[in-house]
Design a protein around this motif. Structure first.
Motif, mmCIF file in Angstrom:
data_model
loop_
_atom_site.group_PDB
_atom_site.id
_atom_site.type_symbol
_atom_site.label_atom_id
_atom_site.label_comp_id
_atom_site.label_asym_id
_atom_site.label_seq_id
_atom_site.Cartn_x
_atom_site.Cartn_y
_atom_site.Cartn_z
ATOM 1 N N TYR A 26 37.647 38.292 34.147
ATOM 2 C CA TYR A 26 38.730 38.076 33.197
ATOM 3 C C TYR A 26 39.534 36.842 33.580
ATOM 4 O O TYR A 26 39.626 36.492 34.748
ATOM 5 N N PRO A 27 40.116 36.164 32.593
ATOM 6 C CA PRO A 27 40.874 34.957 32.901
ATOM 7 C C PRO A 27 42.160 35.272 33.654
ATOM 8 O O PRO A 27 42.725 36.359 33.527
ATOM 9 N N PHE B 116 42.311 40.314 42.047
ATOM 10 C CA PHE B 116 42.930 41.538 41.516
ATOM 11 C C PHE B 116 43.137 41.419 40.012
ATOM 12 O O PHE B 116 42.739 42.294 39.234
ATOM 13 N N ILE B 117 43.727 40.313 39.590
ATOM 14 C CA ILE B 117 43.975 40.114 38.161
ATOM 15 C C ILE B 117 42.662 39.889 37.417
ATOM 16 O O ILE B 117 42.446 40.434 36.341
ATOM 17 N N GLY B 118 41.781 39.096 38.006
ATOM 18 C CA GLY B 118 40.523 38.737 37.339
ATOM 19 C C GLY B 118 39.561 39.904 37.194
ATOM 20 O O GLY B 118 38.589 39.819 36.448
ATOM 21 N N THR C 130 52.184 41.606 42.677
ATOM 22 C CA THR C 130 51.022 42.466 42.451
ATOM 23 C C THR C 130 51.320 43.513 41.386
ATOM 24 O O THR C 130 50.520 43.759 40.498
ATOM 25 N N GLY D 79 40.784 42.803 36.264
ATOM 26 C CA GLY D 79 41.527 43.734 35.436
ATOM 27 C C GLY D 79 42.232 44.785 36.278
ATOM 28 O O GLY D 79 42.407 45.916 35.847
ATOM 29 N N GLY D 80 42.643 44.425 37.510
ATOM 30 C CA GLY D 80 43.416 45.341 38.338
ATOM 31 C C GLY D 80 42.587 46.319 39.142
ATOM 32 O O GLY D 80 42.998 47.459 39.325
ATOM 33 N N PHE E 186 41.699 47.738 42.497
ATOM 34 C CA PHE E 186 42.352 47.656 43.799
ATOM 35 C C PHE E 186 41.374 47.289 44.901
ATOM 36 O O PHE E 186 41.759 46.704 45.907
ATOM 37 N N TRP F 3 50.210 42.994 33.489
ATOM 38 C CA TRP F 3 49.876 41.787 32.721
ATOM 39 C C TRP F 3 48.390 41.736 32.412
ATOM 40 O O TRP F 3 47.975 41.510 31.292
ATOM 41 N N THR F 4 47.561 41.970 33.428
ATOM 42 C CA THR F 4 46.118 41.786 33.222
ATOM 43 C C THR F 4 45.552 42.860 32.297
ATOM 44 O O THR F 4 44.697 42.599 31.461
ATOM 45 N N LEU G 141 45.861 37.126 44.723
ATOM 46 C CA LEU G 141 45.919 38.013 43.561
ATOM 47 C C LEU G 141 44.899 37.646 42.485
ATOM 48 O O LEU G 141 44.720 38.383 41.528
ATOM 49 N N LEU H 144 41.597 43.684 45.383
ATOM 50 C CA LEU H 144 42.817 43.311 46.092
ATOM 51 C C LEU H 144 42.637 43.536 47.592
ATOM 52 O O LEU H 144 43.009 42.699 48.416
ATOM 53 N N ALA I 227 51.491 41.867 38.070
ATOM 54 C CA ALA I 227 50.178 41.335 37.693
ATOM 55 C C ALA I 227 49.318 42.419 37.067
ATOM 56 O O ALA I 227 48.574 42.171 36.127
ATOM 57 N N TYR I 228 49.442 43.647 37.580
ATOM 58 C CA TYR I 228 48.595 44.721 37.083
ATOM 59 C C TYR I 228 48.810 44.958 35.591
ATOM 60 O O TYR I 228 47.866 44.939 34.802
#
Lengths: 369, 285
Positions: free
Chosen positions: A307-308, A320-322, B30, A324-325, A327, B36-37, A317, A330, B33-34
């Motif tokens: 994901y962007p 983690f963001i890419g 963090t 979609g969270g 863990f 948001w994504t 991070l 992370l 960010a969760y």
């Protein structure tokens, strides 16, 4: 946000005139310190190098006003700027340039200027030739062709080994002050990232994406925490063990920019650029992180990044963001960061020891003289 | 080389405290960010699924890519959004030609795929399914849609069924709804006691049909058991292929005026069925 455009304009102009002309300043300083080393007129050499480098970057437009090649003036031309400055310093050493370092009286200034004339002439000719060369290269779009080719080469790597190799090359070129294949790399320019995103969105899952080991999934998600060479880890290592005041001062100013992946301050301040003491960990951390990430993806401990991620996301991070969270991503990121800090620690200590030895030697020399 | 000794002596608030602040900032980032994504991914999914979703129509034997011109005209007469019409012709040599165009911002254009070889018979159906696959590959590459609807009149329904069982799985594209109109799944046989080779093959490969698909099979009837050309029993044989495999399989029988096999595509009743069951719901907001 109120006044967003105005604030951006101000910030842009400040960054354009500081980081934007980093190479120019480097050319100035390199010439100054080179001539200083030979006890020659450093002021004149610095100014000549400054103007000479501007000549190289000058872009004739045929219209009123002057225009410069901002790529060469900015961080990407840093190596060229440094080399040019050193070169100018060498010219001043051979052809003219007075022996005293700083002019005191008005008469001295005149003397310096006239003695420096031959060197200034040589540098101007070189500058004009350089400018002409850059214009020629641009006219036949040689440079842009190379940049595109290199970037395309980077985005075409889908195998673990080749991706890591390209990542290494990028880091090495970053250490040299140049822009490598993954350096100018955005999500939208990477066809494999787009394909991955499409698959992830249709299948609602990250496990089946077609390209698992690419610049986006390995290098940008794990290979450059806080900028190339895991600078964030170096910053942490310095804050933990360093004692040398100069290094600590740079580090204390760095957390915010480094957290958001701008490591220019550390590159120039510590310095990391062209610093052989830090070449090994600079490369090693990036390779190590990519290898760990590839291994974790292979073992399905974490999904690959598809994901962007917004620009300027803190390096740790990104994964983690890419994902979609996820863990797990992370945690892998934090483990990588921890190992990077451990890799950097001995080198920070080594660098402290080396600096201390040099200072002792200098002190001893001063006492003798 | 002498081993470098690490020297960590005292706690220094100025440096180690700074590290703690960085750590806290990271924890805060963090958590934001969760959310948001997750939100960003939801939006990307919606945006992606709401894009181009064409209706691909395949005419029956002896018909050309112009077969549905009046059907599309009728659809556009009453529809709030106008569907543009792109006509594709596949030659037996493999050459593919286009006429008409897809209007910019038209998310539901009609694409008609016709064939130079439009002969009847199982062997020809197989060839036409292959030609359709070639056209589909080019269309998908050109317009990059990730979902579509399909409509087949008569043998066109057979071509689409063959395509779905043999070729469709190689694309990352979802067929949302399929509507077949007077499609002779058992050719001219009225009862299942004479099962044609084609029907047997279709039933054998039915597991390859997508399970998320909605299928509507429409039969026209002039009398109680035929639309004048295709026996009702042959249309109804479609249930042995689709029923129990796809998500829903719906049979509809249309009678009254214009229910003769060749008139079906111009039948007002069927135009309404296409609008309500095949096309995407129009968001009137």
């Amino acid at each position: 946000m109120p006044f967003a455009t105005k604030i951006r304009t101000v910030c842009q102009s400040v960054s354009q005139l500081t980081l934007g002309i980093a190479s120019l300043l480097a050319a100035y300083q390199a010439a100054r310190y080179t001539t200083k080393g030979y006890h020659k007129d450093s002021q004149m050499a610095g100014l000549t190098s400054f103007v000479g480098y501007l000549l190289i970057c000058y872009r004739p437009t045929g219209q009123r006003g002057i225009s410069f090649n901002w790529t060469l003036l900015g961080m990407q031309g840093l190596l060229l700027g440094l080399l040019f400055g050193y070169f100018v310093g060498q010219i001043f050493r051979r052809v003219g340039g007075s022996d005293t370092t700083i002019a005191g009286k008005t008469r001295d200034i005149f003397d310096h200027a006239f003695i420096a004339l031959p060197a200034i002439l040589v540098v101007s000719v070189i500058g004009i030739l350089g400018e002409y060369l850059v214009v020629l290269l641009n006219r036949y779009s040689v440079i842009s062709e190379i940049v595109t080719r290199v970037a395309n080469f980077g985005s075409q790597q889908h195998e673990v080994v080749s991706t890591i190799l390209v990542g290494m090359l990028t880091t090495l070129m970053g250490w040299l002050g140049m822009s490598g294949p993954y350096a100018t790399f955005s999500f939208n320019d990477d066809p494999s990232a787009i394909a991955n995103l499409n698959r992830a969105l249709t299948k609602h899952s990250l496990w089946q994406i077609p390209y698992k080991y690419t610049g986006t999934t390995l290098f940008h998600s794990f290979g450059s925490f806080g900028g190339l060479g895991s600078t964030l880890a170096l910053l942490i290592a310095i804050l933990i063990v360093a004692k040398h005041q100069h290094v600590l001062r740079v580090a204390r100013w760095s957390p915010l920019p480094v957290l958001f992946n701008n490591n220019a301050l550390m590159l120039l301040g510590i310095p990391l650029l062209l610093n052989p003491l830090y070449l090994v960990p600079f490369m090693l951390t990036s390779v190590f992180n990519m290898a760990i990430a590839a291994f974790a993806i292979y073992l399905r401990l974490m999904p690959p990044v598809a994901y962007p991620v917004p620009l300027g996301t803190p390096g740790v991070l990104v994964a983690f963001i890419g994902t979609g969270g996820h863990f797990s991503a992370l945690i892998v990121g934090l483990i990588c960061l921890l190992i990077d800090v451990l890799i950097y620690l001995p080198f920070v200590q080594l660098s402290e020891d080396v600096v201390a030895t040099i200072e002792r030697k200098e002190d001893a020399e001063n006492e003798i003289s | 080389m002498k081993l470098v000794k690490l020297k960590f002596k005292a706690w220094r608030w100025r440096d180690h405290g700074l590290l703690l602040v960085v750590l806290l900032l990271l924890v805060f980032l963090t958590s934001t960010a969760y959310s948001w994504t997750r939100e960003n991914i939801d939006q990307l999914t919606k945006w992606r699924n709401s894009r181009l979703s064409p209706v691909i129509m395949v005419p029956g034997s002896s018909a050309t890519e112009n077969r549905f011109d009046s059907l599309v005209d009728k659809l556009n007469e009453t529809s709030p959004v106008k569907h543009s019409l792109l006509k594709v012709k596949v030659y037996s040599s493999g050459k593919i030609t286009y006429s008409g165009s897809i209007r910019a911002k038209d998310n539901e254009p009609v694409i008609v795929v016709g064939f130079e070889n439009n002969q009847d018979g199982y062997e020809n159906i197989k060839k036409q399914a292959k030609f359709f696959d070639m056209a589909f590959a080019q269309l998908q590459n050109r317009y990059n849609f990730n979902n579509y609807k399909a409509f087949g009149h008569s043998n066109g329904g057979l071509i689409l069924t063959a395509f779905l069982e043999k070729y469709a799985s190689q694309y990352d594209v979802t067929l949302k709804r399929l509507m077949t109109l007077g499609t002779p799944y058992n050719f001219n046989e009225a009862t299942l006691s004479h099962k044609t080779q084609m029907l047997a093959d279709f039933i054998k490969s039915k597991k390859k049909l997508p399970t998320s698909l909605n299928v509507y099979s429409i039969a026209g009837t002039e009398d109680y058991d035929s639309d004048g050309l295709v026996p009702l029993g042959s249309v109804e044989a479609g249930k042995y292929i689709y029923q129990g495999q796809v998500q829903h399989y719906t049979e509809i029988t249309v009678t009254g005026g214009n229910a003769q096999h060749s008139d079906l595509p111009q039948n007002q009743q069927i135009v309404s069925l296409i609008q309500t069951d095949l096309l995407d719901k129009v968001d009137t907001n």
